[in-house]
Design an enzyme around this catalytic site. Structure first.
Site, PDB file in Angstrom:
ATOM      1  N   THR A  57       0.389  -1.074  -0.307  1.00  0.00           N
ATOM      2  CA  THR A  57       0.084   0.001   0.168  1.00  0.00           C
ATOM      3  C   THR A  57       1.230   0.902   0.090  1.00  0.00           C
ATOM      4  OG1 THR A  57      -1.875  -1.025   0.819  1.00  0.00           O
ATOM      5  CG2 THR A  57      -1.250   0.944   1.086  1.00  0.00           C
ATOM      6  N   TYR A  71      -8.116   0.732  -3.249  1.00  0.00           N
ATOM      7  CA  TYR A  71      -7.451   0.783  -4.057  1.00  0.00           C
ATOM      8  C   TYR A  71      -6.688  -0.385  -4.560  1.00  0.00           C
ATOM      9  CZ  TYR A  71      -4.693  -0.510   0.370  1.00  0.00           C
ATOM     10  OH  TYR A  71      -4.512  -0.898   1.566  1.00  0.00           O
ATOM     11  N   SER A 104       1.592  -7.853  -1.013  1.00  0.00           N
ATOM     12  CA  SER A 104       2.157  -8.501   0.423  1.00  0.00           C
ATOM     13  C   SER A 104       1.588  -9.765   0.689  1.00  0.00           C
ATOM     14  CB  SER A 104       2.353  -8.139   1.386  1.00  0.00           C
ATOM     15  OG  SER A 104       1.658  -7.816   2.010  1.00  0.00           O
ATOM     16  N   THR A 137       1.699  -4.181   3.806  1.00  0.00           N
ATOM     17  CA  THR A 137       1.601  -4.470   5.269  1.00  0.00           C
ATOM     18  C   THR A 137       0.509  -5.605   6.022  1.00  0.00           C
ATOM     19  OG1 THR A 137      -0.269  -3.143   5.525  1.00  0.00           O
ATOM     20  CG2 THR A 137       1.075  -2.524   6.398  1.00  0.00           C
ATOM     21  N   ASP A 138       0.149  -6.807   4.617  1.00  0.00           N
ATOM     22  CA  ASP A 138      -0.203  -7.630   5.326  1.00  0.00           C
ATOM     23  C   ASP A 138       0.361  -8.586   5.609  1.00  0.00           C
ATOM     24  OD1 ASP A 138      -2.712  -6.510   4.658  1.00  0.00           O
ATOM     25  OD2 ASP A 138      -2.898  -7.915   2.099  1.00  0.00           O
ATOM     26  N   LYS A 210       0.105  -7.728  12.981  1.00  0.00           N
ATOM     27  CA  LYS A 210      -0.498  -6.816  11.887  1.00  0.00           C
ATOM     28  C   LYS A 210      -2.092  -7.196  13.096  1.00  0.00           C
ATOM     29  CE  LYS A 210      -2.872  -4.765   8.195  1.00  0.00           C
ATOM     30  NZ  LYS A 210      -3.101  -4.895   6.580  1.00  0.00           N
ATOM     31  N   GLU A 331      -1.505 -29.396  26.149  1.00  0.00           N
ATOM     32  CA  GLU A 331      -2.773 -29.642  26.528  1.00  0.00           C
ATOM     33  C   GLU A 331      -2.813 -30.822  25.388  1.00  0.00           C
ATOM     34  OE1 GLU A 331      -6.012 -28.715  25.764  1.00  0.00           O
ATOM     35  OE2 GLU A 331      -5.590 -26.990  27.430  1.00  0.00           O
TER      36      GLU A 331
HETATM   37  C1  SIN Z   1      -0.665  -3.140   2.672  1.00  0.00           C
HETATM   38  O1  SIN Z   1      -0.003  -3.224   2.448  1.00  0.00           O
HETATM   39  O2  SIN Z   1      -1.481  -2.506   3.903  1.00  0.00           O
HETATM   40  C2  SIN Z   1      -2.148  -4.075   2.444  1.00  0.00           C
HETATM   41  C3  SIN Z   1      -1.482  -4.761   1.052  1.00  0.00           C
HETATM   42  C4  SIN Z   1      -0.280  -5.319   0.526  1.00  0.00           C
HETATM   43  O3  SIN Z   1      -0.209  -5.969   1.739  1.00  0.00           O
HETATM   44  O4  SIN Z   1       0.322  -5.553  -0.189  1.00  0.00           O
END
Ligand code: SIN
Length: 374
Positions: A57, A71, A104, A137-138, A210, A331
């Site tokens: 992103t 987006y 990602s 971020t993913d 995340k 467990e």
């Molecule tokens: C992001 O970057 O927040 C989402 C898309 C990605 O992980 O490439």
């Protein structure tokens, strides 16, 4: 190019010759460009930080300035990203390099190997002080842990992304990138392992996850907390991760062209062994079981997981709950079944460590030790 008082989104749009009011078709051409932004007139008093761009992103574009979801990620090339934050050149001599350009969620083992090898090449150079990786971020948390285990240098490596695309009002990418470059060029970050910095918070690559689908403060280290803040153009550290990382690990990917197949079996009410059986049939060398609670395993899955182990597959018990330690022999009788407990690694991070562990050994005691150590 001076950006004066223009908003970042507008400035970026200017740089690529696009208007905020219409879809940014010109970014599409930019995405495939093999960008290499050269620093002009290096300042000998500043550190040299290499920015490796991989998409996400932070390199995303939306149809309008108010588009913050829906987006397209991974559109803006590395040159444009770097040039859109001219302040970077005041804190470091920066060079940019497009390693790949993806959203990602599509990251692969090959992407990780390529990135780690490139970082190791760069950090061997005396004239490189640190590396920043721009990333979606993913899966930042997986890449961060992979690099934390495979980068063979104490020099800073900082991974950064953004939650809003580059074209948005109040895009968070520019400030996050600026902060990441400062950290990567700082003495304070040396020897702290691979770091992730967004929203002024510095987290350890091993620990960060995340936690929210869309807010800018999504990155958390559950229970333990982040390592420090970015404030006043400086990193302020208050703690470090206690686990071995980077130059102190036994993992070396320099000669690897692939990684062992490791898959995750997710537990839920009424689940069965269909996915497990398919993974084993497809050649999985390791399975991470993402159990509820303290890594519990449904009664109907104990037998199939024992069978998988007997067939040579290494079984790691992790938990889908997001925090806490898996109690070995708690467990489930791990000693009896020859299973491994994931310590406090979530399933996606446990998968990273298990892949790397399997490049060294199939011995489950040695692998369990790695889970306590890394
Ligand atoms: C992001 O970057 O927040 C989402 C898309 C990605 O992980 O490439």
């Amino acid at each position: 190019m001076s950006l004066g008082g223009k908003s970042r989104a507008f400035a970026l749009a200017m740089l690529v010759g696009a208007s905020l009011a219409v879809p940014h078709v010109s970014f599409a051409q930019d995405s495939s460009a093999p960008a290499t932004a050269a620093a002009t007139a290096p300042n000998p008093n500043l550190p040299h930080v290499v920015i490796l761009c991989t998409g996400g992103t932070i390199a995303g574009t939306g149809a309008t300035s108010t588009t913050t979801v829906g987006y397209t990620a991974a559109k803006v090339g590395c040159d444009t990203l770097v040039d859109s934050v001219p302040e970077l050149k005041k804190v470091a001599n920066v060079t940019g390099e497009q390693v790949y350009q993806i959203a990602s969620e599509s990251i692969t083992n090959d992407n990780w190997l390529k990135l780690s090898k490139r970082i190791n090449e760069l950090l061997k150079q005396d004239n490189v002080d640190g590396v920043v990786v721009t990333h979606g971020t993913d899966t930042i948390e997986e890449t961060a842990y992979f690099l934390d285990l495979t980068v063979k240098s104490k020099k800073p490596v900082v991974i950064v992304g953004s939650m809003r695309p580059s074209t948005a009002i109040s895009a968070d990418g520019p400030i996050n990138l600026y902060n990441a470059v400062i950290i990567a060029g700082s003495k304070e970050a040396v020897g702290k392992g691979v770091l992730v910095c967004l929203d002024d918070q510095i987290n350890a690559g091993r620990e960060v996850t995340k936690s929210n689908t869309s807010t800018t403060d999504t990155f958390r280290t559950p229970d333990l907390g982040f390592l420090g803040y970015m404030q006043d153009n400086k990193p302020h550290f208050y703690r470090t991760s206690t686990r071995l990382n980077t130059a102190d690990t036994e993992f070396d990917v320099s000669n690897l062209t692939s990684l062992p197949q490791v898959d995750i079996v997710y537990a839920y009410g009424n689940y069965n062994s269909l996915a497990l059986d398919a993974f084993v049939k497809a050649g999985a060398k390791g399975i991470v079981h993402a159990g509820p609670g303290d890594g519990s395993v449904g009664a109907q899955m104990v037998g199939p997981l024992q069978e998988a182990r007997k067939a040579g597959v290494v079984v790691v018990r992790s938990a889908r709950v997001g925090s806490g330690i898996i109690a070995r022999n708690g467990e489930q009788p791990d000693d009896k079944y020859d299973w491994v407990a994931s310590d406090n690694l979530n399933p996606q991070k446990a998968r990273i460590l298990l892949m790397l562990a399997l490049t060294k050994t199939n011995d489950t005691k040695a692998i369990q030790d790695m889970f306590w150590k890394y």
